[in-house]
Design a protein around this motif. Structure first.
Motif, PDB file in Angstrom:
ATOM      1  N   ILE A   1       9.822  44.877  31.107  1.00 32.68           N
ATOM      2  CA  ILE A   1       9.653  45.443  32.326  1.00 32.68           C
ATOM      3  C   ILE A   1       7.426  45.641  32.181  1.00 32.68           C
ATOM      4  CG2 ILE A   1       8.121  47.803  32.882  1.00 32.68           C
ATOM      5  CD1 ILE A   1      10.312  49.304  32.401  1.00 32.68           C
TER       6      ILE A   1
ATOM      7  N   GLY B   1       3.134  44.145  32.432  1.00 30.77           N
ATOM      8  CA  GLY B   1       3.224  44.992  32.016  1.00 30.77           C
ATOM      9  C   GLY B   1       2.912  45.986  30.828  1.00 30.77           C
ATOM     10  N   THR B   2       3.583  45.898  30.190  1.00 28.81           N
ATOM     11  CA  THR B   2       3.859  47.529  29.274  1.00 28.81           C
ATOM     12  C   THR B   2       3.778  46.709  27.739  1.00 28.81           C
ATOM     13  OG1 THR B   2       6.423  46.778  28.608  1.00 28.81           O
ATOM     14  CG2 THR B   2       5.894  48.163  30.603  1.00 28.81           C
ATOM     15  N   GLN B   3       2.935  45.725  27.120  1.00 24.41           N
ATOM     16  CA  GLN B   3       2.738  45.005  26.071  1.00 24.41           C
ATOM     17  C   GLN B   3       2.451  46.314  25.476  1.00 24.41           C
ATOM     18  OE1 GLN B   3       2.314  43.872  28.962  1.00 24.41           O
ATOM     19  NE2 GLN B   3       3.261  41.749  29.214  1.00 24.41           N
ATOM     20  N   GLU B   4       1.044  46.727  26.372  1.00 26.02           N
ATOM     21  CA  GLU B   4       0.884  47.723  24.970  1.00 26.02           C
ATOM     22  C   GLU B   4       1.277  49.012  24.464  1.00 26.02           C
ATOM     23  OE1 GLU B   4      -3.742  50.558  25.683  1.00 26.02           O
ATOM     24  OE2 GLU B   4      -3.172  49.241  27.352  1.00 26.02           O
ATOM     25  N   TYR B   5       2.633  49.180  25.551  1.00 27.52           N
ATOM     26  CA  TYR B   5       3.130  50.294  24.683  1.00 27.52           C
ATOM     27  C   TYR B   5       4.618  49.763  24.109  1.00 27.52           C
ATOM     28  CZ  TYR B   5       0.307  52.892  28.223  1.00 27.52           C
ATOM     29  OH  TYR B   5      -0.933  53.112  28.898  1.00 27.52           O
TER      30      TYR B   5
ATOM     31  N   ASP C   1       5.686  46.558  24.520  1.00 23.01           N
ATOM     32  CA  ASP C   1       7.004  45.788  25.359  1.00 23.01           C
ATOM     33  C   ASP C   1       8.670  46.709  25.752  1.00 23.01           C
ATOM     34  OD1 ASP C   1       5.974  43.317  25.938  1.00 23.01           O
ATOM     35  OD2 ASP C   1       6.392  42.420  24.335  1.00 23.01           O
ATOM     36  N   ILE C   2       7.958  47.205  26.971  1.00 24.95           N
ATOM     37  CA  ILE C   2       8.919  48.174  27.721  1.00 24.95           C
ATOM     38  C   ILE C   2      10.097  47.851  28.251  1.00 24.95           C
ATOM     39  CG2 ILE C   2      10.008  50.222  28.714  1.00 24.95           C
ATOM     40  CD1 ILE C   2       6.965  51.519  28.200  1.00 24.95           C
TER      41      ILE C   2
ATOM     42  N   ASN D   1      11.236  51.166  23.796  1.00 25.25           N
ATOM     43  CA  ASN D   1      10.758  50.140  23.146  1.00 25.25           C
ATOM     44  C   ASN D   1      11.190  49.724  22.077  1.00 25.25           C
ATOM     45  OD1 ASN D   1       9.260  52.333  22.034  1.00 25.25           O
ATOM     46  ND2 ASN D   1       7.422  52.341  22.750  1.00 25.25           N
TER      47      ASN D   1
END
Length: 624
Positions: free
Chosen positions: A500, A502-506, A508-509, A522
């Motif tokens: 998904i 833009g989910t690198q902060e989490y 990489d979902i 993740n």
């Protein structure tokens, strides 16, 4: 508006006189002191150091003063009715000594003071404090606190020339029973011929509580409510008369309760084996809630007549029990929802789902920090939706055939079997651990000219590792939806999965679909193969329950407290050393049309009641 109040009267008649059981209440709470006192000493609780320490600062909170009056090892009840033509509440307390009650009322409640005297009636005594409506009534065995809660609504104007409005729509349903109030015709509410009247008890039957308001224009209504003198004089006199009659009625009810010997209230729906047991009439509760949105819709165009009828809500759920248990190694709450027979048959079909076994291939082999697994028969829910909606939204303003026509149309448009395959009903979520990752973050600041500047920097942070798993057996929809995400650049292909954007902060979902199973996660590190101690335990639980979940308190606190401050870590450690986990479950099978939900807090220790354990923990955490 006349029709609006006529409907209110009919509802009041239904709930007041239409009950089959003579012991019908809207709510009933029972403290089973005889049960709880076997598990824990009341004196141990009241004399616990943390309570005595608090009492030394707040002397008014000293509950120990009541131990010489109340038999805490007996049943204490609170019950009442908020829908009856005479709404009330009653607290019934077993006492040790009649004289001790008298002394308490004299010392703490100002009894036998100015304008506040104790009335003696031989077998019982009554004290009603000056300026309040509740009465304290007692004999040799019981103290009863009783109050009629009926109120006279205040009349006021929402805007100049507007109609009189009641300040409490719920109270309005209780009070406007003797006289139907007609509103101006500009509201376009049809007039009901000869509306029925609900009779008051004998002491209040002679005079109406509220004067009639003749139908007419808004100006006519204004003339009726604008007075030459003080606009509140008539209301004040009416309130005084209302209070006088209510007090007389309360005295008569108290006399009936005690004159021939008081009998402590009991209720068949109360669970005597629980430490605290409660029951609420769901239909009655919804009727009160109904009035909140019914009344404004009646004022602004008469749209209330198109709403579902009050009794429709009660036809779904008969009542809800909430029982509390306090044992040595756990505290638990059991919620029991009693459905109507027709609804219960539907709920049993929805909750009794045969789980897609493929989902277990993605359960972790070992116990995670926490998980919840929910399994319901989506197809059964969709198939029964039209009949449920027909029952709920039936209204005399609509022919039943009209409602069934709409629901048949929905059934025709919606292919239940195909739609159910989009989400079959299996859903599981897991919390595994935490992981430190390095991510780019934006930092916002201002330069010397006070202009915003944005810089990027790498920072390390702990993220939770998780997965959400569900089943979808639709042959094409899932794959097409994933491809749509790729075309719209929401999803980025990555081997046999999709990240998904833009989910690198989490961490990489990603989303992956393998046959009937869809995974959003993740991490892949914890997927099992349907084997292992946890997977085996989960299968066993889910064979009996359609909801099952657990959070390991000790391990979760340890995992997330790695970087906590020393003071916070100390408190968290104390909690984790006291309580092991909290769990939830709900059986698939309904018993006597009842569905149960169980919430449970488990303790590591079993040498002391969990109430005392909790007080010990609170004392330890607050000590310096």
């Amino acid at each position: 508006m006349k029709q609006f109040y006529t409907l209110i009267f009919l509802f009041a008649a239904y709930f007041t006189f239409g009950q089959a059981s003579p012991d019908k209440y809207n709510y009933f709470v029972q403290f089973n002191g005889n049960q709880l006192s076997k598990k824990v000493s009341i004196n141990e609780v009241l004399n616990h150091p943390i309570l005595t320490k608090y009492i030394s600062k707040k002397s008014d909170f000293d509950l120990r003063q009541y131990t010489s009056i109340i038999q805490l090892d007996q049943k204490i009840t609170i019950h009442g009715n908020f829908l009856d033509s005479v709404p009330f509440y009653q607290v019934t307390i077993p006492i040790k000594n009649k004289e001790a009650v008298r002394q308490y009322l004299i010392e703490k409640q100002g009894a036998n003071g100015k304008n506040s005297t104790i009335e003696e009636f031989g077998k019982y005594a009554v004290f009603t404090p000056s300026g309040v409506k509740r009465s304290f009534v007692w004999n040799d065995n019981y103290l009863v606190i009783f109050e009629l809660t009926k109120r006279l609504p205040t009349k006021f104007y929402d805007s100049p020339g507007g109609p009189p409005i009641l300040n409490d729509p719920i109270v309005a349903t209780e009070t406007y029973e003797e006289t139907a109030v007609e509103a101006p015709q500009v509201y376009d509410v049809p007039q009901a011929p000869n509306p029925p009247k609900i009779a008051e008890p004998s002491v209040m039957r002679d005079e109406p509580m509220v004067a009639d308001v003749p139908a007419g224009s808004a100006e006519t209504a204004e003339q009726d409510y604008l007075y030459d003198g003080n606009p509140y004089e008539e209301y004040t006199a009416e309130q005084a008369e209302f209070d006088k009659k209510l007090a007389e009625q309360q005295r008569e009810i108290i006399k009936d309760l005690f004159e021939n010997g008081f009998t402590a209230p009991s209720f068949s729906k109360i669970n005597a084996s629980a430490d605290i047991s409660s029951w609420v009439n769901y239909g009655g509760f919804m009727s009160s809630f109904y009035s909140l949105y019914n009344y404004p819709l009646a004022l602004f165009g008469g749209y209330d007549k198109y709403l579902p009828m009050q009794k429709n809500f009660g036809n779904f759920i008969k009542g809800i029990n909430l029982d509390f248990y306090f044992d040595n190694d756990n505290a638990r709450i059991e919620e029991v929802v009693e459905y109507a027979a027709e609804i219960a048959s539907v709920v049993s079909k929805i909750s009794d789902r045969k789980i897609n076994k493929n989902i277990f291939n993605y359960f972790p082999s070992e116990k995670p920090l926490g998980y919840v697994s929910y399994h319901a028969n989506t197809k059964a829910a969709l198939e029964n939706f039209p009949s449920l909606m027909t029952e709920l939204f039936y209204n005399p303003k609509f022919a039943k055939e009209d409602i069934t026509l709409i629901t048949d149309l929905i059934s025709t448009i919606v292919d239940e079997e195909a739609t159910a395959k989009l989400f079959d009903g299996d859903l599981s979520a897991f919390l595994y651990d935490t992981k430190e990752v390095e991510v780019m973050t934006k930092k916002y600041d201002y330069d010397e000219n006070y202009e915003e500047k944005i810089t990027e920097e790498k920072v390390k942070k702990d993220i939770p590792l998780f997965s959400v798993i569900f089943t979808s057996t639709h042959p094409t929809f899932g794959d097409k939806l994933l491809q749509l995400g790729v075309r719209k650049k929401v999803l980025v292909p990555n081997g046999n999965s999709y990240i998904i954007a833009g989910t690198q902060e989490y961490g990489d979902i990603f989303i992956t679909k393998e046959k009937d199973v869809v995974i959003v996660a993740n991490t892949r590190d914890y997927f099992g193969t349907g084997k292992g101690s946890f997977a085996k335990e989960a299968k066993k639980d889910l064979s009996k329950n359609y909801i099952s979940g657990k959070l390991d308190i000790a391990q979760t606190v340890k995992t997330f407290g790695k970087k906590a401050k020393d003071s916070e870590l100390d408190r968290m450690t104390k909690i984790s050393s006291q309580f092991s986990d909290v769990s939830i479950e709900s059986p698939k099978k309904l018993i006597d049309n009842k569905l149960k939900f169980v919430f449970k807090l488990n303790s590591f220790k079993s040498d002391k009641n969990i109430i005392l354990q909790t007080l010990d923990l609170a004392e330890e955490m607050t000590s310096k």
